[in-house]
Motif scaffolding. Structure first.
Motif, PDB file in Angstrom:
ATOM      1  N   TYR A  12      13.670   5.034  -9.986  1.00 60.61           N
ATOM      2  CA  TYR A  12      13.594   4.540  -8.481  1.00 60.61           C
ATOM      3  C   TYR A  12      12.391   3.694  -8.167  1.00 60.61           C
ATOM      4  CZ  TYR A  12      16.945   8.690  -7.412  1.00 60.61           C
ATOM      5  OH  TYR A  12      18.068   9.245  -7.510  1.00 60.61           O
ATOM      6  N   VAL A  13      11.290   3.934  -8.793  1.00 66.99           N
ATOM      7  CA  VAL A  13      10.091   3.206  -8.497  1.00 66.99           C
ATOM      8  C   VAL A  13      10.659   1.811  -9.097  1.00 66.99           C
ATOM      9  CG1 VAL A  13       7.720   2.823  -8.978  1.00 66.99           C
ATOM     10  CG2 VAL A  13       8.796   5.115  -8.316  1.00 66.99           C
ATOM     11  N   ALA A  14      11.081   1.780 -10.383  1.00 65.39           N
ATOM     12  CA  ALA A  14      11.318   0.437 -10.907  1.00 65.39           C
ATOM     13  C   ALA A  14      12.207  -0.193 -10.153  1.00 65.39           C
ATOM     14  CB  ALA A  14      12.141   0.575 -12.366  1.00 65.39           C
ATOM     15  N   LYS A  15      13.090   0.235  -9.389  1.00 65.69           N
ATOM     16  CA  LYS A  15      14.040  -0.702  -8.636  1.00 65.69           C
ATOM     17  C   LYS A  15      13.454  -1.360  -7.412  1.00 65.69           C
ATOM     18  CE  LYS A  15      18.389   1.881 -10.104  1.00 65.69           C
ATOM     19  NZ  LYS A  15      19.321   2.948  -9.514  1.00 65.69           N
ATOM     20  N   VAL A  16      12.405  -0.422  -6.967  1.00 66.48           N
ATOM     21  CA  VAL A  16      11.818  -0.761  -5.680  1.00 66.48           C
ATOM     22  C   VAL A  16      10.972  -1.841  -6.045  1.00 66.48           C
ATOM     23  CG1 VAL A  16      10.162  -0.171  -3.684  1.00 66.48           C
ATOM     24  CG2 VAL A  16      12.149   1.368  -4.464  1.00 66.48           C
ATOM     25  N   SER A  17      10.092  -1.659  -7.050  1.00 70.46           N
ATOM     26  CA  SER A  17       9.191  -2.652  -7.689  1.00 70.46           C
ATOM     27  C   SER A  17       9.894  -4.184  -7.906  1.00 70.46           C
ATOM     28  CB  SER A  17       8.470  -2.168  -8.956  1.00 70.46           C
ATOM     29  OG  SER A  17       7.670  -3.295  -9.320  1.00 70.46           O
ATOM     30  N   GLU A  18      11.154  -3.956  -8.550  1.00 73.12           N
ATOM     31  CA  GLU A  18      11.783  -5.006  -8.762  1.00 73.12           C
ATOM     32  C   GLU A  18      12.307  -5.926  -7.545  1.00 73.12           C
ATOM     33  OE1 GLU A  18      15.112  -4.029 -11.367  1.00 73.12           O
ATOM     34  OE2 GLU A  18      13.788  -3.419 -12.982  1.00 73.12           O
ATOM     35  N   PHE A  19      12.873  -5.097  -6.662  1.00 74.79           N
ATOM     36  CA  PHE A  19      13.257  -5.707  -5.203  1.00 74.79           C
ATOM     37  C   PHE A  19      11.839  -6.366  -4.517  1.00 74.79           C
ATOM     38  CE2 PHE A  19      13.754  -5.516  -0.729  1.00 74.79           C
ATOM     39  CZ  PHE A  19      14.955  -6.401  -0.607  1.00 74.79           C
ATOM     40  N   ALA A  20      11.050  -5.822  -4.463  1.00 69.15           N
ATOM     41  CA  ALA A  20       9.680  -6.223  -3.813  1.00 69.15           C
ATOM     42  C   ALA A  20       9.420  -7.584  -4.487  1.00 69.15           C
ATOM     43  CB  ALA A  20       8.543  -5.411  -4.135  1.00 69.15           C
ATOM     44  N   ALA A  21       9.387  -7.788  -5.740  1.00 65.67           N
ATOM     45  CA  ALA A  21       9.158  -8.912  -6.374  1.00 65.67           C
ATOM     46  C   ALA A  21      10.116 -10.172  -6.003  1.00 65.67           C
ATOM     47  CB  ALA A  21       9.286  -8.681  -8.005  1.00 65.67           C
ATOM     48  N   THR A  22      11.136  -9.856  -5.635  1.00 65.19           N
ATOM     49  CA  THR A  22      12.012 -11.019  -5.025  1.00 65.19           C
ATOM     50  C   THR A  22      11.736 -11.563  -3.679  1.00 65.19           C
ATOM     51  OG1 THR A  22      13.780  -9.607  -4.061  1.00 65.19           O
ATOM     52  CG2 THR A  22      14.031  -9.854  -6.049  1.00 65.19           C
ATOM     53  N   GLU A  23      11.043 -10.831  -2.929  1.00 67.50           N
ATOM     54  CA  GLU A  23      10.382 -11.039  -1.544  1.00 67.50           C
ATOM     55  C   GLU A  23       9.080 -11.601  -1.660  1.00 67.50           C
ATOM     56  OE1 GLU A  23      12.941  -8.464   1.697  1.00 67.50           O
ATOM     57  OE2 GLU A  23      11.006  -7.665   1.215  1.00 67.50           O
ATOM     58  N   GLY A  24       8.475 -11.393  -3.014  1.00 68.90           N
ATOM     59  CA  GLY A  24       6.961 -11.793  -3.143  1.00 68.90           C
ATOM     60  C   GLY A  24       6.338 -10.684  -2.339  1.00 68.90           C
ATOM     61  N   ALA A  25       6.810  -9.544  -2.271  1.00 69.21           N
ATOM     62  CA  ALA A  25       5.898  -8.312  -1.742  1.00 69.21           C
ATOM     63  C   ALA A  25       5.294  -7.516  -2.722  1.00 69.21           C
ATOM     64  CB  ALA A  25       6.992  -7.493  -0.735  1.00 69.21           C
ATOM     65  N   GLY A  26       4.586  -6.654  -1.928  1.00 74.15           N
ATOM     66  CA  GLY A  26       3.625  -5.714  -3.263  1.00 74.15           C
ATOM     67  C   GLY A  26       4.587  -4.627  -3.165  1.00 74.15           C
ATOM     68  N   CYS A  27       3.822  -3.724  -4.192  1.00 76.33           N
ATOM     69  CA  CYS A  27       4.659  -2.373  -4.208  1.00 76.33           C
ATOM     70  C   CYS A  27       3.759  -1.440  -4.922  1.00 76.33           C
ATOM     71  CB  CYS A  27       5.876  -2.283  -5.131  1.00 76.33           C
ATOM     72  SG  CYS A  27       6.850  -0.670  -5.516  1.00 76.33           S
ATOM     73  N   VAL A  28       3.586  -0.119  -4.211  1.00 74.21           N
ATOM     74  CA  VAL A  28       2.427   0.500  -4.549  1.00 74.21           C
ATOM     75  C   VAL A  28       3.162   2.195  -4.635  1.00 74.21           C
ATOM     76  CG1 VAL A  28       0.287   1.923  -3.933  1.00 74.21           C
ATOM     77  CG2 VAL A  28       0.654  -0.545  -3.238  1.00 74.21           C
ATOM     78  N   LYS A  29       2.891   2.736  -6.002  1.00 73.80           N
ATOM     79  CA  LYS A  29       3.486   4.199  -6.086  1.00 73.80           C
ATOM     80  C   LYS A  29       2.411   5.063  -5.628  1.00 73.80           C
ATOM     81  CE  LYS A  29       3.349   6.116 -10.170  1.00 73.80           C
ATOM     82  NZ  LYS A  29       3.642   6.308 -11.476  1.00 73.80           N
ATOM     83  N   ILE A  30       2.971   6.073  -4.819  1.00 73.94           N
ATOM     84  CA  ILE A  30       2.134   6.955  -4.170  1.00 73.94           C
ATOM     85  C   ILE A  30       2.785   8.394  -4.284  1.00 73.94           C
ATOM     86  CG2 ILE A  30       2.785   6.803  -1.664  1.00 73.94           C
ATOM     87  CD1 ILE A  30      -0.186   6.545  -1.245  1.00 73.94           C
ATOM     88  N   CYS A  31       2.190   9.635  -4.151  1.00 74.99           N
ATOM     89  CA  CYS A  31       2.753  10.790  -3.786  1.00 74.99           C
ATOM     90  C   CYS A  31       2.089  11.598  -2.587  1.00 74.99           C
ATOM     91  CB  CYS A  31       2.451  11.764  -4.782  1.00 74.99           C
ATOM     92  SG  CYS A  31       3.134  13.467  -4.686  1.00 74.99           S
ATOM     93  N   ALA A  32       2.697  11.163  -1.529  1.00 80.06           N
ATOM     94  CA  ALA A  32       2.224  11.288  -0.275  1.00 80.06           C
ATOM     95  C   ALA A  32       1.895  12.743   0.131  1.00 80.06           C
ATOM     96  CB  ALA A  32       3.351  11.183   1.170  1.00 80.06           C
ATOM     97  N   GLU A  33       2.415  13.791  -0.664  1.00 79.80           N
ATOM     98  CA  GLU A  33       2.196  15.232  -0.678  1.00 79.80           C
ATOM     99  C   GLU A  33       0.585  15.556  -1.309  1.00 79.80           C
ATOM    100  OE1 GLU A  33       2.986  18.000   0.785  1.00 79.80           O
ATOM    101  OE2 GLU A  33       4.802  17.070   1.701  1.00 79.80           O
ATOM    102  N   ILE A  34       0.535  14.873  -2.507  1.00 86.93           N
ATOM    103  CA  ILE A  34      -0.917  14.966  -3.160  1.00 86.93           C
ATOM    104  C   ILE A  34      -1.946  14.362  -2.451  1.00 86.93           C
ATOM    105  CG2 ILE A  34      -1.906  14.177  -5.112  1.00 86.93           C
ATOM    106  CD1 ILE A  34       0.232  14.678  -6.947  1.00 86.93           C
ATOM    107  N   GLU A  35      -1.841  13.286  -1.785  1.00 83.86           N
ATOM    108  CA  GLU A  35      -2.570  12.486  -1.167  1.00 83.86           C
ATOM    109  C   GLU A  35      -3.067  13.243   0.091  1.00 83.86           C
ATOM    110  OE1 GLU A  35      -4.212   9.783  -2.240  1.00 83.86           O
ATOM    111  OE2 GLU A  35      -2.857   9.185  -3.853  1.00 83.86           O
ATOM    112  N   ALA A  36      -2.233  13.963   0.666  1.00 86.80           N
ATOM    113  CA  ALA A  36      -2.623  14.927   1.805  1.00 86.80           C
ATOM    114  C   ALA A  36      -3.425  16.022   1.674  1.00 86.80           C
ATOM    115  CB  ALA A  36      -1.226  15.319   2.507  1.00 86.80           C
ATOM    116  N   GLU A  37      -3.263  16.574   0.180  1.00 82.20           N
ATOM    117  CA  GLU A  37      -4.045  17.459  -0.291  1.00 82.20           C
ATOM    118  C   GLU A  37      -5.276  17.053  -0.627  1.00 82.20           C
ATOM    119  OE1 GLU A  37      -2.248  19.498  -3.487  1.00 82.20           O
ATOM    120  OE2 GLU A  37      -0.352  19.720  -2.863  1.00 82.20           O
ATOM    121  N   MET A  38      -5.663  15.890  -1.110  1.00 77.17           N
ATOM    122  CA  MET A  38      -6.689  15.177  -1.569  1.00 77.17           C
ATOM    123  C   MET A  38      -7.521  14.943  -0.340  1.00 77.17           C
ATOM    124  SD  MET A  38      -6.375  13.086  -4.943  1.00 77.17           S
ATOM    125  CE  MET A  38      -5.309  11.914  -4.506  1.00 77.17           C
ATOM    126  N   ALA A  39      -6.939  14.681   1.044  1.00 76.28           N
ATOM    127  CA  ALA A  39      -7.627  14.129   1.828  1.00 76.28           C
ATOM    128  C   ALA A  39      -8.453  15.335   2.506  1.00 76.28           C
ATOM    129  CB  ALA A  39      -6.428  13.842   2.990  1.00 76.28           C
TER     130      ALA A  39
END
Length: 376
Positions: A217-244
């Motif tokens: 899924y991440v690979a597909k999103v990254s490929e699509f972002a490239a077609t728009e010249g956009a960025g793509c960042v992988k993240i786990c929101a649940e883990i980030e919420a724990e670390m916060a």
């Protein structure tokens, strides 16, 4: 400037927002949990500030900040008022850039508004609604320009541009993916089209996949972002919420256990800062070490004016040194000067043109105002 966090309901927007801002926005397993946008201000990570604070024994450290806005989840038909569509579109018009959260994990316990996981379909749902909204804006603008063209024939060029953008949008592509001349970009920017706003796609993954590179899924999103010249960042929101909720030392140990050098949030915040075309320069001394925000391409006099208008008005020249060279000299400007590492730059010096440079002195008439400048 602020960034709007958007996405379909239940993709992790509010969880991500809470992790970024520690603001405690409601995050629940049902659509439209967020109705009015939650707004939070976050600091932009910069390890150089910590280094300079240690060198100058600064009493205070002030980071630069950016603003995030958690916007209600959008559904199909939003451009026609479905769900919270009208509010969503109104709120997104107010932001400078978009952080588009996409669900890239399987979890039967979390409802997906479309009943299945397909990140590209999710992206298409939101982009389609934004395109429909932009088409309405363009159609109204074209009608108005055609009426005014009777008295001003020079508007014909602008009408032709809007017709071209309209035709592009009708193919299902966002305006930001178009190739435009600089003059054309200025015209389209002035129209505040939703699909012309810069965007970062955030691929929200499960805890098990945060350190993996095998998520299709991440690979597909990254490929699509490239077609728009956009960025793509992988993240786990649940883990980030724990670390916060952790202290800094506990957070570092947590990242080590996950096999990650930098948190997804830090990557996202830095990427968001860059998306807004912003950079920072630093002032350093015993009272404080501080980051100041400027737009990329700003010249030295205007950068100095962020600190005090007198610095800009009477600017003559600036002395600069590479950040790494200063650190090698133990933070001693005297030592750096002895080694010939300090450069003299005039009024046309563009801040950020040379990577990792520090502004040592702004020379205004006969006044020497010492401050350090860091570029990204």
């Amino acid at each position: 400037m602020k960034l709007g966090i958007v996405g379909l309901p239940n993709v992790g927007k509010s969880t991500l927002f809470n992790a970024i801002t520690k603001a405690g926005a409601e995050a629940a397993n049902y659509p439209f949990c967020t109705i009015e946008p939650n707004v939070g201000v976050v600091t932009v990570p910069d390890k150089r500030l910590e280094v300079l604070t240690d060198i100058y024994k600064a009493k205070k450290t002030i980071y630069t900040t950016i603003e995030f806005c958690d916007i209600a989840g959008l559904v199909k038909g939003a451009s026609k008022g479905e769900g919270l569509g009208n509010k969503f579109l109104g709120h997104i018009r107010e932001v400078s850039a978009i952080v588009h959260v996409v669900r890239c994990f399987e979890n039967d316990n979390i409802v997906h508004v479309n009943g299945h996981i397909d990140p590209l379909d999710d992206i298409d749902t939101i982009n389609t609604e934004l395109i429909f909204a932009d088409l309405e804006v363009l159609e109204r603008a074209i009608v108005k320009l055609n009426k005014n063209m009777k008295a001003d024939k020079t508007l014909g060029k602008q009408v032709a541009l809007l017709e071209r953008v309209k035709a592009w949008l009708e193919t299902g592509k966002c305006a930001r993916a178009m190739e435009l001349e600089d003059e054309e970009k200025e015209i389209i920017s002035s129209m505040d089209l939703l699909t012309y706003k810069p965007v970062i796609y955030v691929a929200n993954v499960s805890e098990d996949e945060v350190a993996s590179e095998d998520n299709e899924y991440v690979a597909k999103v990254s490929e699509f972002a490239a077609t728009e010249g956009a960025g793509c960042v992988k993240i786990c929101a649940e883990i980030e919420a724990e670390m916060a909720a952790l202290e800094d030392d506990e957070r570092e140990m947590f990242l080590e256990d996950l096999g990650i050098e930098e948190s997804g949030l830090d990557k996202l915040i830095k990427a968001s800062y860059a998306l807004l075309n912003l950079i920072s320069y630093l002032t350093a001394g015993e009272p404080e070490v501080r980051a100041w925000t400027i737009t990329r391409g700003t010249k030295a006099p205007q950068a100095a004016g962020k600190i005090h208008t007198d610095f800009e008005k009477g600017f003559i020249r600036a002395e600069t040194i590479a950040y790494d060279r200063l650190i090698e000299c133990g933070g001693s400007l005297g030592k750096a000067r002895e080694q010939g590492l300090i450069r003299s730059e005039g009024k046309d010096y563009v801040v950020g043109r040379r990577c990792n440079s520090l502004l040592v002195q702004c020379i205004k008439n006969n006044l020497y105002a010492s401050y350090d400048k860091r570029t990204t």
